[in-house]
Design an enzyme around this catalytic site. Structure first.
Site, PDB file in Angstrom:
ATOM      1  N   GLY A 597      -4.956  15.619  -7.274  1.00  7.37           N
ATOM      2  CA  GLY A 597      -6.308  15.551  -6.766  1.00  7.37           C
ATOM      3  C   GLY A 597      -6.673  16.757  -5.920  1.00  7.37           C
ATOM      4  CG  PHE A 598      -5.874  16.683  -2.545  1.00  2.00           C
ATOM      5  CD1 PHE A 598      -7.210  16.377  -2.372  1.00  2.00           C
ATOM      6  CD2 PHE A 598      -4.937  15.678  -2.379  1.00  2.00           C
ATOM      7  CE1 PHE A 598      -7.600  15.106  -2.017  1.00  2.00           C
ATOM      8  CE2 PHE A 598      -5.329  14.408  -2.018  1.00  2.00           C
ATOM      9  CZ  PHE A 598      -6.659  14.110  -1.837  1.00  2.00           C
ATOM     10  N   GLY A 599      -5.025  19.900  -5.953  1.00  2.00           N
ATOM     11  CA  GLY A 599      -4.548  21.201  -6.382  1.00  2.00           C
ATOM     12  C   GLY A 599      -3.586  21.094  -7.549  1.00  2.00           C
ATOM     13  CG  ASP A 712      -2.066   7.235  -3.677  1.00  2.00           C
ATOM     14  OD1 ASP A 712      -2.345   6.166  -4.253  1.00  2.00           O
ATOM     15  OD2 ASP A 712      -2.309   8.354  -4.155  1.00  2.00           O
TER      16      ASP A 712
END
Ligand SMILES: *[C@@H]1O[C@H](CO)[C@@H](O)[C@H](O)[C@H]1NC(C)=O
Ligand SMILES: *[C@@H]1O[C@H](CO)[C@@H](O)[C@H](O)[C@H]1NC(C)=O
Ligand SMILES: *[C@@H]1O[C@H](CO)[C@@H](O)[C@H](O)[C@H]1NC(C)=O
Ligand SMILES: *[C@@H]1O[C@H](CO)[C@@H](O)[C@H](O)[C@H]1NC(C)=O
Ligand SMILES: *[C@@H]1O[C@H](CO)[C@@H](O)[C@H](O)[C@H]1NC(C)=O
Ligand SMILES: *[C@@H]1O[C@H](CO)[C@@H](O)[C@H](O)[C@H]1NC(C)=O
Ligand SMILES: *[C@@H]1O[C@H](CO)[C@@H](O)[C@H](O)[C@H]1NC(C)=O
Ligand SMILES: *[C@@H]1O[C@H](CO)[C@@H](O)[C@H](O)[C@H]1NC(C)=O
Ligand SMILES: *[C@@H]1O[C@H](CO)[C@@H](O)[C@H](O)[C@H]1NC(C)=O
Length: 892
Positions: A597-599, A712
């Site tokens: 999601g972030f990279g 998560d």
């Protein structure tokens, strides 16, 4: 055939001590002699059980003794009792281990202790629920109530309740810890209905039985008794139910060789649910052309076919789902080939009892208990404050919601002789709607926390000696009409602006002081104590860190000087990589491992060692925060089941994290077969992965101070290294629980659908139990290999799917069919049980991680034991089989 009746009468006096056959201690035993003198502590010669007095567990009731004639028939712990002539409900509060399974026995021997020769009848409550009615029919017989129960709190309350038919009393309380994987029910606790040692003429308990179950002997007139001498327990191959060797050494067969062996009983209520445990072992020497083989038929339905008890191997056959009906008939029928009649060595029948009412919310219970002790409240306040409803504490009212714990909504202590200040513990009754403290001798000021209650509608403080200014927030609420405030007849109390001139100066002074103090006090709604705790904790943590640093310094001689700030930065510095380093390491981002999601995550090498490099997309502001959070976290944590951080890069927009490389990808890929080299995991391998992941989670919760919530947990975040050791990954979303006192963090909902705690979704309250829920979902995936959300005509969550099959007792349908039955059924049941507890909608019902670890390890050891014994024909393990799921003869 003989009709069985309930013989739940412990003729303890008739106990005969057989030779000690098993070395064992009494760990897990709590043995209480009620009514004994305060410091009494003694060992019963017949059983070797150590008993202690009940004096420190209760402060009501009176100690009495049974008439002396009867004493010689009973052991010493039955000689005294505690009687409760006063109060409606009197309770023992006994500390135990939360989540453990206990055999709880209460003994009642009237023995004409009061000289009245009047046999009483009364109720016994267990926590918030009615347990049983004790109806003494014969004053010289000890009536025993027995239950197998899993504790949901770290204490259990046993209450004697006066129902108007005589004075309640109790003679003994005994708790025995059982392992959690035996006597498993679909729901509810188990009340002992029958426990019979077939073919015996004496009863047994501890030390023959390591769990101190009392095996009585029954009416067996139409059965033939058989027995064999078993010299030591070692000669008997045991199973998890651990039936005593001496009990297994006797058995019965029908006296008419060709007739079936029938066990039947008629429940008082046809909806009662029964669980049956049958114990078998061959104790005759069979000739070469002799066989003993029989079918087990329940009410005409064949439950097990061609069962053949094994020589000196204890086999327990039990029903995993309950039987009910107006008559229940179990018939053991000889097969055609069998030359010998059926046999049975021991039998237990339990009745399921539901305890539907949950205990009062713990925070409320703690607060009201504190209030009771601070003010020395003399009311009849015993047991659970809110439940059962008709035993609500006098002066309280509660709200009851089916799924949740009751909450206290009213506290009325008017005219109760209270003195001193208005205590801050009242602030913890956060759902209060009515608070009445009128007509007491309370002094001091009206605390500000009283204006912080969200739901308070009535506040009555009339007729006290309260002084000072009424908090303006209260006055405002009252003016707005949201609160009915009564403060009359407190001579020294005044409202702002109405105080007399002389006091005005003082008031002003005080007001100014208040202006400084009030905001703090107000925002924490009176929990000043909490603030102090937090400060202390932070201070302690700092101290500890400092100490660790000093040690490090001494050893490595680096960093001659550092400030408080360096505390965090110092260890980080060693692992910083420049962006050009990162380019080299990843060979210009040559190989992509995955996109998150972030990279993006790339493969890299540092001195030949493979690493995973996660580069943050520069646009992601949220990602930047995650990045910082993750770096901070990963620097702090270190555990073999958490992916470890090798270093990081932080050059302007180029932000990256370098992790150890997990060669075998994530768990999800393997379960779904999407990994390029998918490995099919055996049951044992699956359990090892589950244990690894649970250990990682436990470390986050218990090994980190303050604890960390992962937020998560999912199967794609469980990574596998070269050796398929599992580690939790992706802490980007993690949140630190800020204080030791706080149990939850309110935060924006994040996480992955299907894994997300439904409670968190609704309330935005994040707790460690949210991670437990997600972990439970992963565990269900490991067991079933089903998608987390099954999409068909309607979406079904994996937990609902499994729960419906558990109710049917259909373990085979639950387990990943590709395992082809190659697993220990008990081990799987246990794992399913843990998983379903984890995904309980009520977070209070979810186990703590340390318990999950223990239980999973037990499940693993069952499976390992099965494999060890498989393939070696000489060392058959004792077995316990599940009647309802093992229809197939000789499964495995
Ligand atoms: C038990 O056996 C006796 C004879 O020995 C017989 O009269 C009686 O009916 C039998 N009882 C049952 C319940 O079968
Ligand atoms: C029971 O009590 C006796 C004497 O008080 C003591 O020696 C013994 O160790 C105790 N046994 C157990 C199992 O606690
Ligand atoms: C039970 O546990 C509580 C809390 O841990 C403790 O305060 C209390 O003293 C314990 N009671 C007994 C009888 O050990
Ligand atoms: C009570 O039980 C004792 C012992 O079993 C027996 O001797 C006595 O007759 C019984 N009393 C009554 C009233 O049934
Ligand atoms: C033994 O049982 C069989 C089958 O139930 C029955 O036919 C036979 O009459 C019985 N024999 C005796 C002596 O009761
Ligand atoms: C085994 O069966 C044979 C033939 O049916 C018989 O002669 C023999 O006596 C039997 N042996 C035993 C020990 O019952
Ligand atoms: C009875 O035993 C024989 C020989 O062991 C076997 O062939 C036969 O299948 C068995 N019959 C049944 C119904 O199990
Ligand atoms: C307690 O509250 C309920 C509603 O929650 C109400 O019906 C009941 O009358 C109240 N009882 C008392 C004694 O105030
Ligand atoms: C509190 O109890 C007293 C009497 O016990 C009663 O008069 C009063 O109305 C109660 N207060 C509230 C707020 O219900």
């Amino acid at each position: 055939m003989g009709m069985l009746r309930c013989f739940l009468v412990g003729f303890v006096g008739a106990l005969v001590l057989a030779a000690l056959i098993q070395a064992q201690d009494q760990s897990g035993f709590i043995s209480i002699d009620c009514g004994a003198t305060a410091d009494a502590s003694f060992t019963e010669s017949k059983t070797g059980i150590n008993y202690t007095s009940d004096a420190n567990l209760i402060n009501t009731g009176v100690s009495m003794s049974i008439e002396s004639d009867l004493k010689k028939q009973y052991q010493r712990y039955m000689w005294t009792l505690r009687s409760f002539p006063e109060g409606k409900r009197n309770c023992y509060k006994i500390n135990i281990t939360r989540g453990s399974k206990y055999l709880i026995k209460t003994g009642f021997l009237y023995g004409n202790y009061d000289g009245l020769n009047k046999l009483p009848k009364f109720d016994v409550h267990l926590g918030a629920n009615r347990w049983s009615t004790v109806n003494i029919n014969n004053g010289s017989i000890n009536e025993v109530n027995e239950i197998i129960h899993v504790a949901s709190l770290d204490y259990v309350q046993i209450c004697l309740v006066d129902t108007g038919s005589g004075t309640p009393f109790i003679s003994s309380i005994e708790l025995r810890t059982l392992t959690n994987d035996i006597y498993v029910t679909e729901s509810g606790s188990l009340e002992t209905y029958i426990r019979w040692d077939m073919g015996s003429n004496i009863g047994y308990r501890y030390k023959e039985d390591i769990y101190d179950r009392y095996w009585s002997y029954g009416n067996i007139n139409n059965w033939t008794q058989l027995s064999v001498s078993i010299s030591s327990a070692d000669a008997l191959e045991q199973n998890v139910y651990q039936p005593p060797a001496i009990v297994m050494s006797t058995a019965v067969t029908p006296s008419n060789d060709s007739a079936p062996l029938v066990i039947n009983w008629m429940p008082d209520d046809p909806t009662d649910k029964f669980y049956l445990y049958m114990y078998f072992m061959e104790i005759q020497e069979l000739g070469t052309n002799q066989t003993r083989e029989f079918n087990i038929v329940e009410n005409g339905i064949q439950r097990y076919s061609k069962f053949s008890p094994k020589n000196l191997i204890a086999t327990t056959l039990y029903s995993s789902s309950a039987s009910s009906g107006s008559e229940i008939i179990y018939s053991l029928q000889k097969t055609k080939n069998s030359t010998l009649p059926p046999i049975i060595n021991a039998l237990e029948i339990y009745k399921a009892i539901d305890f539907p009412q949950s205990e009062t919310f713990k925070g409320d219970d703690d607060a009201i208990t504190a209030i009771k002790s601070i003010y020395g409240v003399t009311r009849d306040w015993q047991g659970d404050p809110c439940a059962p409803v008709d035993y609500l504490w006098d002066g309280l009212n509660c709200s009851y919601n089916k799924k949740e714990s009751p909450r206290i909504t009213t506290l009325n202590l008017s005219s109760s002789g209270l003195s001193g200040k208005i205590d801050p513990s009242i602030a913890n009754l956060s759902m209060l709607e009515k608070l009445d403290l009128s007509n007491n001798s309370l002094n001091g000021e009206i605390p500000d926390f009283l204006s912080q209650f969200q739901h308070l509608k009535i506040l009555n403080l009339e007729k006290n000696n309260l002084s000072g200014l009424i908090p303006t927030a209260l006055v405002e609420k009252s003016k707005k009409g949201s609160l009915s405030l009564s403060v009359d007849q407190n001579p020294n109390l005044c409202e702002s602006g109405q105080c007399n001139v002389q006091d005005e100066g003082k008031e002003k002074e005080k007001k100014e002081k208040n202006n400084i103090v009030a905001p703090i006090v107000a925002t924490v709604s009176g929990v000043v104590i909490l603030l102090i705790v937090v400060v202390a904790v932070v201070w302690m943590v700092k101290r500890r860190k400092l100490k660790a640093l000093i040690v490090e310094k001494d050893q490595s001689q680096i960093s001659p000087q550092y400030t408080e700030q360096d505390d965090l930065v110092l260890p980080l510095r060693k692992q910083i990589y420049s962006y050009s380093d990162v380019l080299k390491i990843t060979n210009n981002f040559n190989t992509t491992l995955g996109k998150g999601g972030f990279g993006t995550v790339y493969l890299g090498h540092i001195d030949e060692t493979p690493v995973a490099v996660k580069m943050l997309s520069s646009s992601s502001v949220q990602g930047f925060q995650q990045f910082q959070a993750e770096v901070k976290l990963l620097m702090r944590v270190h555990h073999k089941n958490l992916t470890s951080l090798v270093g990081y890069c932080n050059e302007e927009t180029n932000k990256g994290l370098i992790y150890e490389y997990m060669a075998n990808g994530d768990l999800q890929e393997h379960l779904s077969g999407k990994h390029s080299k998918t490995k099919f995991f055996t049951w044992e391998e699956r359990l090892r992965i589950a244990v690894d992941a649970a250990l990682g989670l436990e470390y986050l919760q218990n090994g980190c101070k303050p604890p960390i919530i992962h937020r998560d947990i999912k199967s794609t975040n469980i990574l596998l290294n070269e050796q398929f050791q599992a580690k939790l990954a992706d802490f980007g979303l993690s949140k630190i629980i800020p204080t030791e006192g706080g149990t939850h963090v309110s935060t924006v909902v994040a996480g992955t659908p299907g894994y997300l705690d439904p409670e968190y979704f609704i309330t935005n309250r994040l707790t460690e139990k949210s991670d437990v829920f997600s972990f439970g979902v992963v565990l269900l995936e490991i067991i079933t290999n089903q998608p987390v959300i099954m999409r068909g005509e309607e979406s079904i969550h994996i937990s609902d799917w499994v729960k419906s099959l558990v109710l049917k007792g259909d373990i085979k349908a639950i387990v990943d069919s590709r395992l082809e039955g190659d697993y220990d059924t008990n081990s799987v049941w246990k794992a399913v049980e843990i998983a379903t507890e984890c995904v309980s909608p009520n977070m209070n019902r979810r186990p703590v991680t340390s318990v999950i670890v223990i239980e999973l390890k037990e499940s693993l050891s069952m499976e390992v034991a099965r494999k060890k014994h498989r393939g070696n024909p000489l060392t058959h393990s004792g077995v316990s089989m599940n009647l309802n799921t093992e229809f197939i003869p000789h499964a495995r």
